[in-house]
Enzyme design. Sequence first.
Site, mmCIF file in Angstrom:
data_model
loop_
_atom_site.group_PDB
_atom_site.id
_atom_site.type_symbol
_atom_site.label_atom_id
_atom_site.label_comp_id
_atom_site.label_asym_id
_atom_site.label_seq_id
_atom_site.Cartn_x
_atom_site.Cartn_y
_atom_site.Cartn_z
ATOM 1 N N LYS A 1 15.347 21.719 -9.387
ATOM 2 C CA LYS A 1 14.673 20.659 -9.746
ATOM 3 C C LYS A 1 15.742 19.679 -10.688
ATOM 4 O O LYS A 1 16.750 20.049 -11.116
ATOM 5 C CB LYS A 1 13.552 20.933 -10.660
ATOM 6 C CG LYS A 1 12.591 21.612 -9.680
ATOM 7 C CD LYS A 1 11.585 20.636 -9.400
ATOM 8 C CE LYS A 1 10.719 20.171 -10.324
ATOM 9 N NZ LYS A 1 9.437 19.232 -9.764
ATOM 10 N N GLU B 1 9.554 8.696 -16.205
ATOM 11 C CA GLU B 1 8.327 9.081 -16.351
ATOM 12 C C GLU B 1 7.790 8.928 -17.749
ATOM 13 O O GLU B 1 6.450 8.343 -17.969
ATOM 14 C CB GLU B 1 8.064 10.681 -16.190
ATOM 15 C CG GLU B 1 8.216 11.067 -14.637
ATOM 16 C CD GLU B 1 8.302 12.614 -14.753
ATOM 17 O OE1 GLU B 1 7.421 13.344 -14.351
ATOM 18 O OE2 GLU B 1 9.534 13.243 -14.771
ATOM 19 N N SER C 1 14.262 22.092 -14.526
ATOM 20 C CA SER C 1 13.264 22.841 -14.767
ATOM 21 C C SER C 1 13.528 24.338 -15.119
ATOM 22 O O SER C 1 14.647 24.691 -14.906
ATOM 23 C CB SER C 1 12.636 22.959 -13.474
ATOM 24 O OG SER C 1 11.585 24.110 -13.527
ATOM 25 N N HIS D 1 0.929 -1.247 0.020
ATOM 26 C CA HIS D 1 -0.062 -0.118 -0.136
ATOM 27 C C HIS D 1 0.769 1.357 -0.031
ATOM 28 O O HIS D 1 0.380 2.330 0.534
ATOM 29 C CB HIS D 1 -0.908 0.043 1.286
ATOM 30 C CG HIS D 1 -1.652 -1.305 1.423
ATOM 31 N ND1 HIS D 1 -3.035 -1.537 0.807
ATOM 32 C CD2 HIS D 1 -1.287 -2.279 2.135
ATOM 33 C CE1 HIS D 1 -3.517 -2.580 1.194
ATOM 34 N NE2 HIS D 1 -2.485 -2.942 1.822
#
Length: 464
Positions: free
Chosen positions: A280, A287, A274, A153
């Site tokens: 970042k 992704e 970024s 979970h």
Amino acid sequence: MWGGRFRDGPSAVMEEINPSIDFDRRFYAQDIAGSRAHTEMLAARGLISREDAGQITRGLDQVRREIEDGRFAFSRSLEDIHMNVESRLAELVGDAAGRMHTARSRNDQVATDFRMWVRDAIDRLDDALMALQEALIDQAEAGAETVMPGFTHLQAAQPVTFGHHLLAYVEMFGRDRGRFSDCRTRLNECPLGAAALAGTSFPIDRDHTASALGFDRPMANSMDAVSDRDFALEFLAAAAIAAMHLSRFAEEIVNWTSAQFDFVRLSDAFTTGSSIMPQKRNPDAAELVRGKAGRIFGALQALLVMMKGLPLAFCKDMQEDKEPLFDAADTLDMCIAATVGMVRDLRANAPAMRRATDLGFATATDLADWLVRTLDMPFRSAHHATGAVVRLAEERGCRLDQLDLVSMQSIEPRITESVFEVLDPSRSVASRTSFGGTAPVNVRQAARTARDRFLRTRPVGAGT
Ligand code: ARG
């Protein structure tokens, strides 16, 4: 193209919708190999002369060179790769070219070409998946002792080793290879000689062409041979499952590289910055692997829907089988390569994994097991007592091993000092020695075994 029967040319929109040459040129090599095998068989059976066969064969070699050198002028008005090759062959060798299509149709031709292309794609993907397994096994060996929280979970569940977590994916990719291999075994029958749908009245030798093209045997039913695309569907189903596995691993990398986890670091090679937030370091490759799974699932769905309800035998709908499959194969290839790159690039941050393990009361099960083993408590009562200990630690804002013995005894008076031995995550993982368990000694052994199982051979059925 259709000689006598047609008087007028196609409408402009027909010329748009009809051709497949923009994408089926990808299997020019398979098409030419199929034509060569067919020509040799025709000559061996005396259906065309040796002289014509020689001219055709030399002509086909020349066509192949022209395509490979980028000198071939593909024509959309010739519809597809089959007609483009034959038409150029006619320019090169004249009348003999017209004899090549004896006892053959584009229907058995395209089915043969496509099977061969998918077969080659499976062999490439098998190599790629093997390279991915090797990268994972290497990292797993390096991380055999590295303790991290195992999750259920996405909540810390029990301590595991990083190596064990990575080897889980080695198993998944091993089954993916098995699925591709099964698909390859089933697809390796040759449609050539089925002709349009009914077979042919010429005394051809289908065993000859099948074996010349590396197939195990000719397909038994001519109508089936030209009209099913289940091999492409099986390939896409195997690809979809592999893409699903890759997307899960990619998601782990996304989680692990976030500042909140910080379990692994990727170098500049696999991250991006970024344009506005200087701090970042985004895991774009991971992704994209996660995201591209959708395209591959879509290809499977597109092909299932296209095939559904088609009557036997060939229908032009089936020309729509190629683009989704090519895209899925390319996408999967790229996703595997990106994942291999990330696995080889990543550096595990053992102290961060250890801190996260300490945070989540991950050795609570070890405490319950200790109560069962040492005090002979029924597991359910031990579970209950341990829950109370965890609550106490939570209230005090400390780890389980930071509670003092007296506090623990306020919950279960029979607890002794020796309980602290099992509250240490390193001891916890070391104790998980059951077959398939996470103990470092198991992981090292499992990694060695995995090298034998996966890196020495292809799965049974694969490879020509
Ligand atoms: N271009 C066609 C395809 O991709 C080849 C088979 C054409 N056959 C036909 N009967 N029109 O499937």
